[in-house]
Design a protein around this motif. Structure first.
Motif, PDB file in Angstrom:
ATOM      1  N   TYR A   1       0.903  -1.270   0.101  1.00  0.00           N
ATOM      2  CA  TYR A   1      -0.145   0.032  -0.085  1.00  0.00           C
ATOM      3  C   TYR A   1       0.640   1.211   0.092  1.00  0.00           C
ATOM      4  O   TYR A   1       0.236   2.107  -0.584  1.00  0.00           O
ATOM      5  CB  TYR A   1      -1.066  -0.040   1.325  1.00  0.00           C
ATOM      6  N   ASP A   2       2.033   1.294   0.610  1.00  0.00           N
ATOM      7  CA  ASP A   2       2.883   2.397   0.455  1.00  0.00           C
ATOM      8  C   ASP A   2       3.296   2.585  -0.908  1.00  0.00           C
ATOM      9  O   ASP A   2       3.341   3.672  -1.343  1.00  0.00           O
ATOM     10  CB  ASP A   2       3.998   2.290   1.504  1.00  0.00           C
ATOM     11  N   ALA A   3       3.794   1.344  -1.813  1.00  0.00           N
ATOM     12  CA  ALA A   3       4.250   1.575  -3.037  1.00  0.00           C
ATOM     13  C   ALA A   3       3.169   1.914  -3.865  1.00  0.00           C
ATOM     14  O   ALA A   3       3.383   2.845  -4.648  1.00  0.00           O
ATOM     15  CB  ALA A   3       4.791   0.186  -3.356  1.00  0.00           C
ATOM     16  N   GLU A   4       1.872   1.542  -3.595  1.00  0.00           N
ATOM     17  CA  GLU A   4       0.924   2.095  -4.467  1.00  0.00           C
ATOM     18  C   GLU A   4       0.240   3.484  -4.339  1.00  0.00           C
ATOM     19  O   GLU A   4       0.179   4.021  -5.335  1.00  0.00           O
ATOM     20  CB  GLU A   4      -0.416   1.055  -4.245  1.00  0.00           C
ATOM     21  N   ASP A   5       0.576   3.901  -3.275  1.00  0.00           N
ATOM     22  CA  ASP A   5       0.303   5.185  -2.653  1.00  0.00           C
ATOM     23  C   ASP A   5       1.146   6.170  -3.526  1.00  0.00           C
ATOM     24  O   ASP A   5       0.924   7.388  -3.975  1.00  0.00           O
ATOM     25  CB  ASP A   5       0.136   5.534  -1.144  1.00  0.00           C
ATOM     26  N   PHE A   6       2.594   5.804  -3.321  1.00  0.00           N
ATOM     27  CA  PHE A   6       3.675   6.499  -3.925  1.00  0.00           C
ATOM     28  C   PHE A   6       3.491   6.758  -5.305  1.00  0.00           C
ATOM     29  O   PHE A   6       3.515   7.741  -6.104  1.00  0.00           O
ATOM     30  CB  PHE A   6       5.039   5.980  -3.678  1.00  0.00           C
ATOM     31  N   ALA A   7       3.296   5.447  -6.181  1.00  0.00           N
ATOM     32  CA  ALA A   7       2.879   5.432  -7.414  1.00  0.00           C
ATOM     33  C   ALA A   7       1.758   5.985  -7.920  1.00  0.00           C
ATOM     34  O   ALA A   7       1.845   6.854  -8.908  1.00  0.00           O
ATOM     35  CB  ALA A   7       2.854   3.930  -7.959  1.00  0.00           C
ATOM     36  N   LEU A   8       0.603   6.244  -7.366  1.00  0.00           N
ATOM     37  CA  LEU A   8      -0.523   6.748  -7.534  1.00  0.00           C
ATOM     38  C   LEU A   8      -0.470   8.313  -7.474  1.00  0.00           C
ATOM     39  O   LEU A   8      -0.948   8.981  -8.194  1.00  0.00           O
ATOM     40  CB  LEU A   8      -1.746   6.516  -6.799  1.00  0.00           C
ATOM     41  N   GLN A   9       0.392   8.603  -6.371  1.00  0.00           N
ATOM     42  CA  GLN A   9       0.709  10.154  -6.084  1.00  0.00           C
ATOM     43  C   GLN A   9       1.437  10.758  -7.346  1.00  0.00           C
ATOM     44  O   GLN A   9       1.197  11.802  -8.162  1.00  0.00           O
ATOM     45  CB  GLN A   9       1.300  10.479  -4.688  1.00  0.00           C
ATOM     46  N   ALA A  10       2.270   9.854  -7.786  1.00  0.00           N
ATOM     47  CA  ALA A  10       3.352  10.261  -8.980  1.00  0.00           C
ATOM     48  C   ALA A  10       2.798  10.275 -10.092  1.00  0.00           C
ATOM     49  O   ALA A  10       2.793  11.097 -11.021  1.00  0.00           O
ATOM     50  CB  ALA A  10       4.514   9.127  -9.070  1.00  0.00           C
ATOM     51  N   PHE A  11       1.607   9.199 -10.478  1.00  0.00           N
ATOM     52  CA  PHE A  11       0.751   9.254 -11.404  1.00  0.00           C
ATOM     53  C   PHE A  11      -0.022  10.723 -11.519  1.00  0.00           C
ATOM     54  O   PHE A  11       0.057  11.222 -12.703  1.00  0.00           O
ATOM     55  CB  PHE A  11      -0.148   8.142 -11.518  1.00  0.00           C
ATOM     56  N   ALA A  12      -0.432  10.901 -10.380  1.00  0.00           N
ATOM     57  CA  ALA A  12      -1.377  12.166 -10.482  1.00  0.00           C
ATOM     58  C   ALA A  12      -0.583  13.438 -10.840  1.00  0.00           C
ATOM     59  O   ALA A  12      -1.022  14.332 -11.448  1.00  0.00           O
ATOM     60  CB  ALA A  12      -1.856  12.245  -9.297  1.00  0.00           C
ATOM     61  N   ASP A  13       0.667  13.546 -10.348  1.00  0.00           N
ATOM     62  CA  ASP A  13       1.358  14.648 -10.296  1.00  0.00           C
ATOM     63  C   ASP A  13       2.057  14.899 -11.878  1.00  0.00           C
ATOM     64  O   ASP A  13       2.018  16.102 -12.432  1.00  0.00           O
ATOM     65  CB  ASP A  13       2.629  14.536  -9.550  1.00  0.00           C
ATOM     66  N   ARG A  14       2.378  13.749 -12.383  1.00  0.00           N
ATOM     67  CA  ARG A  14       2.814  13.641 -13.884  1.00  0.00           C
ATOM     68  C   ARG A  14       2.032  13.676 -15.099  1.00  0.00           C
ATOM     69  O   ARG A  14       2.117  14.297 -15.813  1.00  0.00           O
ATOM     70  CB  ARG A  14       3.682  12.233 -13.752  1.00  0.00           C
TER      71      ARG A  14
ATOM     72  N   PRO B   1      -1.785  14.978 -14.793  1.00  0.00           N
ATOM     73  CA  PRO B   1      -2.755  15.628 -14.234  1.00  0.00           C
ATOM     74  C   PRO B   1      -4.045  15.797 -15.104  1.00  0.00           C
ATOM     75  O   PRO B   1      -5.113  15.854 -14.610  1.00  0.00           O
ATOM     76  CB  PRO B   1      -2.242  17.071 -13.715  1.00  0.00           C
ATOM     77  N   ASN B   2      -3.950  15.462 -16.501  1.00  0.00           N
ATOM     78  CA  ASN B   2      -5.128  15.778 -17.564  1.00  0.00           C
ATOM     79  C   ASN B   2      -5.464  14.420 -17.885  1.00  0.00           C
ATOM     80  O   ASN B   2      -6.230  14.155 -18.559  1.00  0.00           O
ATOM     81  CB  ASN B   2      -4.886  16.627 -18.674  1.00  0.00           C
ATOM     82  N   SER B   3      -5.121  13.230 -17.206  1.00  0.00           N
ATOM     83  CA  SER B   3      -4.986  11.673 -17.445  1.00  0.00           C
ATOM     84  C   SER B   3      -6.924  11.475 -17.219  1.00  0.00           C
ATOM     85  O   SER B   3      -7.062  11.650 -15.838  1.00  0.00           O
ATOM     86  CB  SER B   3      -4.058  10.823 -17.119  1.00  0.00           C
ATOM     87  N   SER B   4      -7.464  11.047 -18.010  1.00  0.00           N
ATOM     88  CA  SER B   4      -8.746  10.508 -17.592  1.00  0.00           C
ATOM     89  C   SER B   4      -8.797   9.030 -16.828  1.00  0.00           C
ATOM     90  O   SER B   4      -9.637   8.628 -16.691  1.00  0.00           O
ATOM     91  CB  SER B   4      -9.728  10.321 -18.778  1.00  0.00           C
TER      92      SER B   4
END
Length: 81
Positions: free
Chosen positions: A43-56, A58-61
């Motif tokens: 869950y720590d790895a998932e949170d880190f990856a999802l946060q990075a995804f949202a940061d990188r 932002p316009n992704s659907s």
């Protein structure tokens, strides 16, 4: 790299969470310009990856709320109109 249970793999075109360093290295086939960070908890790895995804991307659907182990998630390309 030290032995961790999970790795958050970040790339220019998506993210993934893997369960081994070998799997993280294998993601280079799908993700471009990768970097990986090790975690002991999924869950720590998932949170880190999802946060990075949202940061990188932002316009992704792609409204992914959770990731699967060893399955990359890709961002869609957008063209400005």
């Amino acid at each position: 790299m030290a032995n961790y249970n999970y790795y958050a793999v970040l790339g220019r075109n998506g993210v993934a969470v893997t369960d081994s360093w070998a799997s993280a290295c294998a993601m280079r086939k799908y993700l471009r310009n990768t970097s990986a960070t090790g975690f002991d908890d999924f869950y720590d790895a998932e949170d880190f990856a999802l946060q990075a995804f949202a940061d990188r991307f932002p316009n992704s659907s792609n409204a992914t709320l959770s990731l699967s182990v060893n399955r990359p998630v890709f961002a869609k390309r957008y063209r400005e109109v």
